[in-house]
Design an enzyme around this catalytic site. Sequence first.
Site, mmCIF file in Angstrom:
data_model
loop_
_atom_site.group_PDB
_atom_site.id
_atom_site.type_symbol
_atom_site.label_atom_id
_atom_site.label_comp_id
_atom_site.label_asym_id
_atom_site.label_seq_id
_atom_site.Cartn_x
_atom_site.Cartn_y
_atom_site.Cartn_z
ATOM 1 C CG ASP A 17 -2.013 -1.049 1.115
ATOM 2 O OD1 ASP A 17 -2.003 -1.846 0.155
ATOM 3 O OD2 ASP A 17 -2.883 -1.078 2.006
ATOM 4 C CB SER A 130 -7.618 -4.456 9.320
ATOM 5 O OG SER A 130 -7.876 -5.776 8.875
ATOM 6 C CD GLU A 132 -8.808 -10.591 9.392
ATOM 7 O OE1 GLU A 132 -9.107 -11.211 10.438
ATOM 8 O OE2 GLU A 132 -8.883 -11.098 8.260
ATOM 9 C CE1 TYR A 154 -2.645 -6.327 10.530
ATOM 10 C CE2 TYR A 154 -4.927 -7.028 10.212
ATOM 11 C CZ TYR A 154 -3.849 -6.225 9.865
ATOM 12 O OH TYR A 154 -3.987 -5.311 8.846
ATOM 13 C CE LYS A 158 -3.548 -2.587 10.823
ATOM 14 N NZ LYS A 158 -2.924 -1.340 10.336
ATOM 15 C CG HIS A 184 -6.214 -3.679 -0.107
ATOM 16 N ND1 HIS A 184 -6.692 -3.822 1.194
ATOM 17 C CD2 HIS A 184 -5.073 -2.954 -0.011
ATOM 18 C CE1 HIS A 184 -5.861 -3.227 2.022
ATOM 19 N NE2 HIS A 184 -4.872 -2.703 1.325
#
Length: 318
Positions: A17, A130, A132, A154, A158, A184
Amino acid sequence: MDRDQKVALICGASGQDGSYLAKFLLGKGYVVWASSRDAQGASFSNWARLGIQPGQIKTLSMVPEDFRSVFMALRKSDPDEVYYLAGQSSVGLSFEQPAETIQSITLGTLNMLEACRMAERPVRLYQAGSSECFGDTLGEAANEATALKPSSPYAVAKASAYWLVENYRTAYNLYACTGILFNHESPLRPTRFVTQKIISTARRIASGSMEKLKLGRLDISRDWGWAPEYVEAMWLMLQQDVPEDYVIATGTTVTLQDFVAEVFLCLDLDWKDHVVVDAEFLRPTDLLVSRADPSKAERQLGWKARYKVADVVKRMLG
């Protein structure tokens, strides 16, 4: 420095990114700074793959977990906009390295927020969130009002960063927002990510390799988009009058099996002949279905994904 040009600092600029964002901002006429833990020793190889020439981007060293390091990086670059994309980015790896994951994402975000709050000039901050964070929504499409239920280290990191951004925006009137990005992909993805693993292995099989593609669950469903499109959404968030959070996704969800089948079909192969399920790749917890409602981004930012899964596969295969 000519302040007629906007200045951006990208933290995590060597990854997928960050590299696409750097190219995008250069195209917009920005002065771009990029941070790395060791800028002198970093290769930034993705930049060369995107045609970014040496010297187009200014680099500096920054350790996200060290507030002084973050503060000095912000003072040196003196940006109008900060894109905080740094931190451990693999869900699977976060189960093996939970402390490093949480520190680099959560503490790093906190340090950058605090540094921006103390900056002499107003700074606009984008934080990479995210999907997630939503956890299992039981098949419902997640939007900006959906409750967060993180189910991996993770995702926990986030989610914590998301709430820190919300807190600083409310308590200190800081222009800070979170882009809640669903999956993505691009050719810049490292092979530890399942999509790139599928692409790389399928290519070798198509070239004559007798190996098998080993995967965990094939019934998980995800919303896969094209990464170069998503960095434009990041930029658009910082161009608004009021900072808000946005879900960024295609709005289309397919199973991992569908993704695999599409890859092998493009290579004139039947995936069933080359794929095996291996318990080694099962995670302690894994979301079964990840579904998104990105309508707010289309309504307020004018952003809508143009490429869906079949397009992403073709572009990853080149």
